[in-house]
Write an enzyme that holds these catalytic residues in place. Structure first.
Site, PDB file in Angstrom:
ATOM      1  N   LYS A  22      -0.167   8.145   4.791  1.00 61.37           N
ATOM      2  CA  LYS A  22       0.311   7.038   5.623  1.00 61.37           C
ATOM      3  C   LYS A  22       1.476   7.507   6.491  1.00 61.37           C
ATOM      4  O   LYS A  22       2.415   8.125   6.006  1.00 61.37           O
ATOM      5  CB  LYS A  22       0.747   5.870   4.738  1.00 61.37           C
ATOM      6  N   THR A  24       8.474  -5.779   6.662  1.00 59.42           N
ATOM      7  CA  THR A  24       7.480  -4.798   6.222  1.00 59.42           C
ATOM      8  C   THR A  24       7.389  -4.684   4.707  1.00 59.42           C
ATOM      9  O   THR A  24       6.758  -3.759   4.193  1.00 59.42           O
ATOM     10  CB  THR A  24       7.832  -3.415   6.801  1.00 59.42           C
ATOM     11  N   GLY A  77       6.057  -4.788   1.297  1.00 52.80           N
ATOM     12  CA  GLY A  77       4.732  -4.936   0.716  1.00 52.80           C
ATOM     13  C   GLY A  77       3.612  -4.284   1.498  1.00 52.80           C
ATOM     14  O   GLY A  77       2.437  -4.490   1.177  1.00 52.80           O
ATOM     15  N   THR A  78       3.934  -3.483   2.508  1.00 55.48           N
ATOM     16  CA  THR A  78       2.865  -2.867   3.305  1.00 55.48           C
ATOM     17  C   THR A  78       1.994  -1.946   2.456  1.00 55.48           C
ATOM     18  O   THR A  78       0.763  -1.978   2.550  1.00 55.48           O
ATOM     19  CB  THR A  78       3.455  -2.069   4.481  1.00 55.48           C
ATOM     20  N   GLY A  79       2.629  -1.101   1.624  1.00 57.55           N
ATOM     21  CA  GLY A  79       1.851  -0.175   0.805  1.00 57.55           C
ATOM     22  C   GLY A  79       0.996  -0.882  -0.221  1.00 57.55           C
ATOM     23  O   GLY A  79      -0.174  -0.523  -0.435  1.00 57.55           O
ATOM     24  N   CYS A  80       1.550  -1.892  -0.864  1.00 59.60           N
ATOM     25  CA  CYS A  80       0.788  -2.678  -1.847  1.00 59.60           C
ATOM     26  C   CYS A  80      -0.402  -3.355  -1.185  1.00 59.60           C
ATOM     27  O   CYS A  80      -1.519  -3.335  -1.707  1.00 59.60           O
ATOM     28  CB  CYS A  80       1.686  -3.735  -2.484  1.00 59.60           C
TER      29      CYS A  80
END
Length: 380
Positions: A162, A196, A198-201
Site C-alpha cells: 500500500k 483516514t 481505519g483505511t487499512g482495516c
C-alpha cells in the site's frame, strides 16, 4: 449464500478502525461479518488511551464458536493482541475446517494516530500468520518492519504493497505474487483529508469480502480500493483528529467488479416514436440527444436502456456489462484466453470501455462509469 467473513481483530471504541470498521465494510459489501475480538481499546480520533488484550483461549473460543455453527468463507486478521495469540490463531486456521479458507492478513502495528499496537515479540510471530495468508496488506512502514517485499513473499503469500504512506500526489498500490512477481498496479490521486482512520482495516476487510464472495484476488483488491476511496471522499468529519471514514455512505451500484448486466442499446429507425414508446412503458428518460439519434432511459432499479437511430439493423443489440474494476477484470479475463476487440480506454462521454464479441458475433461492452454512474454531466 451470503458470504461469511470472520474478522479477528481489536475493538476501536471510537468506531473508526478495527472491528467496527470491519463490520461496516463487510456489511456494506453484502457479506455477513463475524468477530473474534483480540483486544479492547479505549481510543478516539486523537489517539489510543488504553489497550486490554483478550486472553488467547477466549480468542480461540470465539473462532470455534462461529466456525462450528455458521461456517467461514474468508478470514480477515487485523490487530492480533499478543505473540501467543498470533501463534495460536495461525495454528487454529491450519485445522481441516478452515485450512482452505482465504485469509487476508493486515499486520497492524501502529494506529493512524501513531500509537503502537504490536510489540516486538508479536511482530516476530507474524511469520506464522503470513504463511497461512492468501494476501498480506502492510503499509510501507509495516512492510519495512516485516523485512521488506522479499521477506514477505518468501512465506508463500501474495503481497499488496500500500502506497498511502509514500510521498507525492499519486498513491501507488502494487500487488505482488510469490511466483509471478508484480501482477497488478493501481495509481490514483491522493485524497487530501485528515479523516483516514481505519483505511487499512477497511481495505483488508473489503478484500476478504470479495474473496468470500468468490472473486479472484485482483478484482477483489480493485473493488476494495474503490470502496476505500469512496469512503474517504464521504467521510463524515467527526472528531478533532484523524476522523473515521464514511463506509456507510458508499453505494454498491458503483462497486460492481463485473460483469453486472446494466445497459442494453437497441437500434431505432424513428427517434421520436422510440422515445414516446419507452416513456409510455414507464421508463424515465435521462438522455435526450435527437441530433445524435440517441436517447437513454432508466428503470426504477437503476438499469438503463438506450435507443440509437442508425446503430445497426433492427434486432442488432449491444449489451453493456458494468464493472467497477474494469482494468483488473479485463486483465484477469485476457490472461485466461478471452479476446477483446478493444482494450479498456477512456471515452469522450466519461466512461471507460472495453469491447468484445461473443461466439455468435453479438456485441458486448464491459464498462466502468465511476462518478458518472448516476449523475453524469449529460443527464437530463
Amino acid at each position: 449464500m451470503t458470504a461469511r467473513v470472520l474478522i479477528i481483530a481489536g475493538s476501536d471504541s471510537g468506531g473508526g478502525a478495527g472491528i467496527q470498521a470491519d463490520i461496516k465494510t463487510v456489511t456494506m459489501l453484502g457479506g455477513h461479518a463475524m468477530t473474534a475480538v483480540t483486544a479492547i481499546t479505549a481510543q478516539n480520533t486523537q489517539g489510543v488511551q488504553a489497550v486490554h488484550a483478550v486472553p488467547t483461549d477466549m480468542v480461540l473460543a470465539q473462532i470455534d464458536s462461529v466456525a462450528d455453527d455458521i461456517g467461514v468463507d474468508a478470514v480477515k486478521i487485523g490487530m492480533i493482541g499478543s505473540a501467543a495469540t498470533a501463534s495460536a490463531v495461525a495454528e487454529r486456521l491450519a485445522r481441516a475446517d478452515l485450512a482452505d479458507v482465504a485469509v487476508v492478513f493486515d499486520p497492524v502495528m501502529v494506529a493512524t494516530s501513531g500509537s503502537v499496537l504490536a510489540d516486538a515479540d508479536t511482530i516476530a510471530a507474524f511469520e506464522a500468520l503470513m504463511r497461512r495468508a492468501r494476501v498480506v496488506t502492510p503499509n510501507l512502514p509495516e512492510l519495512a518492519a516485516l523485512g521488506g517485499e522479499a521477506a514477505v513473499l518468501a512465506q508463500g503469500c501474495a503481497l499488496l504493497v500500500k502506497g498511502g504512506h509514500g510521498e507525492g500526489e499519486t498513491v501507488t498500490d502494487r500487488l505482488l505474487d510469490a511466483e509471478e512477481g508484480e501482477v497488478a498496479r493501481w495509481e490514483a490521486p491522493r485524497i487530501d483529508t485528515p479523516h483516514t482512520h481505519g483505511t487499512g482495516c477497511t481495505l483488508a476487510s473489503a478484500i476478504a469480502t470479495g474473496l468470500a464472495q468468490g472473486m479472484p484476488l485482483e478484482p477483489a483488491v480493485a473493488r476494495a480500493r474503490d470502496f476505500v476511496r469512496l469512503a474517504l471522499l464521504d467521510a463524515p468529519g467527526l472528531g478533532a483528529g484523524h476522523g473515521p471514514m464514511g463506509q456507510q455512505t458508499v453505494r454498491n451500484d458503483g462497486l460492481f467488479t463485473g460483469p453486472a448486466l446494466n445497459q442494453i442499446t437497441l437500434p431505432a429507425r424513428d427517434y421520436a416514436a422510440s422515445v414516446a414508446f419507452y416513456k409510455q412503458l414507464g421508463l424515465t428518460q435521462i438522455v435526450d440527444s435527437p441530433d445524435n439519434g440517441y436517447a437513454r432511459f432508466e428503470a426504477a432499479n437503476g438499469v438503463t436502456l438506450s435507443v440509437h437511430v442508425g446503430d445497426g439493423e433492427a434486432g442488432d443489440a449491444a449489451t453493456y456489462l458494468e464493472s467497477g474494476a474494469l482494468d483488473a477484470w479485463v486483465a484477469y479475463l485476457a490472461r485466461r484466453g478471452v479476446r477483446f476487440d478493444q482494450m479498456p480506454r477512456d471515452e469522450d462521454w466519461g466512461w471507460r470501455e472495453a469491447r468484445l464479441t461473443d461466439p455468435a458475433g453479438n456485441r458486448l461492452c464491459l464498462y466502468q462509469a465511476s462518478e458518472y454512474r448516476r449523475f453524469p454531466p449529460w443527464r437530463v
